[in-house]
Design an enzyme around this catalytic site. Sequence first.
Site, PDB file in Angstrom:
ATOM      1  N   ASP A 160       0.838  -1.197   0.000  1.00  0.00           N
ATOM      2  CA  ASP A 160       0.000   0.000   0.000  1.00  0.00           C
ATOM      3  C   ASP A 160       0.871   1.244   0.000  1.00  0.00           C
ATOM      4  OD1 ASP A 160      -2.225  -1.578   0.117  1.00  0.00           O
ATOM      5  OD2 ASP A 160      -2.925  -0.880   2.070  1.00  0.00           O
ATOM      6  N   GLY A 190      -0.289  -3.773   3.995  1.00  0.00           N
ATOM      7  CA  GLY A 190      -1.007  -2.510   4.004  1.00  0.00           C
ATOM      8  C   GLY A 190      -0.296  -1.461   4.816  1.00  0.00           C
ATOM      9  N   SER A 191      -0.541  -1.481   6.118  1.00  0.00           N
ATOM     10  CA  SER A 191       0.039  -0.470   7.003  1.00  0.00           C
ATOM     11  C   SER A 191       1.426  -0.852   7.498  1.00  0.00           C
ATOM     12  CB  SER A 191      -0.890  -0.265   8.212  1.00  0.00           C
ATOM     13  OG  SER A 191      -2.219  -0.075   7.800  1.00  0.00           O
ATOM     14  N   ARG A 206      -5.842 -20.696   6.700  1.00  0.00           N
ATOM     15  CA  ARG A 206      -6.016 -22.091   7.124  1.00  0.00           C
ATOM     16  C   ARG A 206      -7.431 -22.586   6.805  1.00  0.00           C
ATOM     17  NH1 ARG A 206      -2.187 -24.708  10.005  1.00  0.00           N
ATOM     18  NH2 ARG A 206      -0.542 -23.535  11.099  1.00  0.00           N
ATOM     19  N   LYS A 228      -8.270   0.697  -4.813  1.00  0.00           N
ATOM     20  CA  LYS A 228      -9.440   0.129  -4.150  1.00  0.00           C
ATOM     21  C   LYS A 228     -10.717   0.881  -4.513  1.00  0.00           C
ATOM     22  CE  LYS A 228      -6.863  -1.263   0.026  1.00  0.00           C
ATOM     23  NZ  LYS A 228      -6.969  -2.721  -0.111  1.00  0.00           N
ATOM     24  N   GLY A 250      -2.819  -7.585   8.337  1.00  0.00           N
ATOM     25  CA  GLY A 250      -2.085  -7.824   9.577  1.00  0.00           C
ATOM     26  C   GLY A 250      -0.628  -8.186   9.411  1.00  0.00           C
ATOM     27  N   GLY A 276      -5.141  -3.054   9.047  1.00  0.00           N
ATOM     28  CA  GLY A 276      -4.760  -1.914   9.864  1.00  0.00           C
ATOM     29  C   GLY A 276      -4.480  -2.225  11.313  1.00  0.00           C
TER      30      GLY A 276
END
Length: 295
Positions: free
Chosen positions: A25, A236-237, A166, A82, A215, A154
């Site tokens: 990102d 992402g973050s 999983r 997005k 995550g 996030g």
Amino acid sequence: MTNVTGTERVKRGMAEMQKGGVIMDVVNAEQAKIAEEAGAVAVMALERVPADIRAAGGVARMADPTIVEEVMGAVSIPVMAKCRIGHLVEARVLESLGVDYIDESEVLTPADEVNHLNKRDYTVPFVCGCRDIGEAARRIAEGASMLRTKGEPGTGNIVEAVRHMRQVNAEIRQVANLREDELMTYAKNTGAPYEVLLEIKRLGRLPVVNFAAGGVATPADAALMMQLGADGVFVGSGIFKSENPEKFARAIVEATTHYEDYELIANLSKGLGDAMKGVEISTLLPEQRMQERGW
């Protein structure tokens, strides 16, 4: 069996080309260049990374087209952007800008809580999130060319991405072992289209790539998801909310490629500085759980 058109083969093939890589990102040209130099296979252009979207609250929408164009002009690797779930016009706008992929994303506030986009109507390929085989199969039936775990965006907490990867892989194994005359009941119970389940059974895998997302904050997180069967990793973050984005970006790319080289991952993890501040999932209120958006 699902009829895979020539255009659909091209779309899926484009996603296959990103296999084994990291997609990052970014919110501006400078970050996009850092990602490209670190070895990212693509970037996701948006106004705010998921951690900032979560912190700001309110309604999260498609990025300003100026940001998307700025990122597209700064790098040579593919650029994703997005749109909100079910937002026909945001998707068309992004397609008109010439992005390489659109992420119909639960990170943004859904525009439609009932319907996802019919992604077969678009020339541009789509990536979508999933938590289980039902969600995966529905998105594939709608025309998604690439999937990713939803995780919990996030948060810097890998636990939900692990759960989703999983879950999907366990259900793929289950489908592969079913008799064909048992698939219809399984389709009924999971809400997964029968034709997609039949394709999964015959292939022994999803017919599209499935990346990890939501995550990933450290090189070890990225390697973990690859070991669990991810085809690649979205971050992402985790990059630009860390203490040293350049180092984290390079380390996560290397760990994704060499996910079974533990000595290398140990060395990559040394002296990185602090990872992004994480969030314990149990502290989130139900309305704060982005993974619950969509169906």
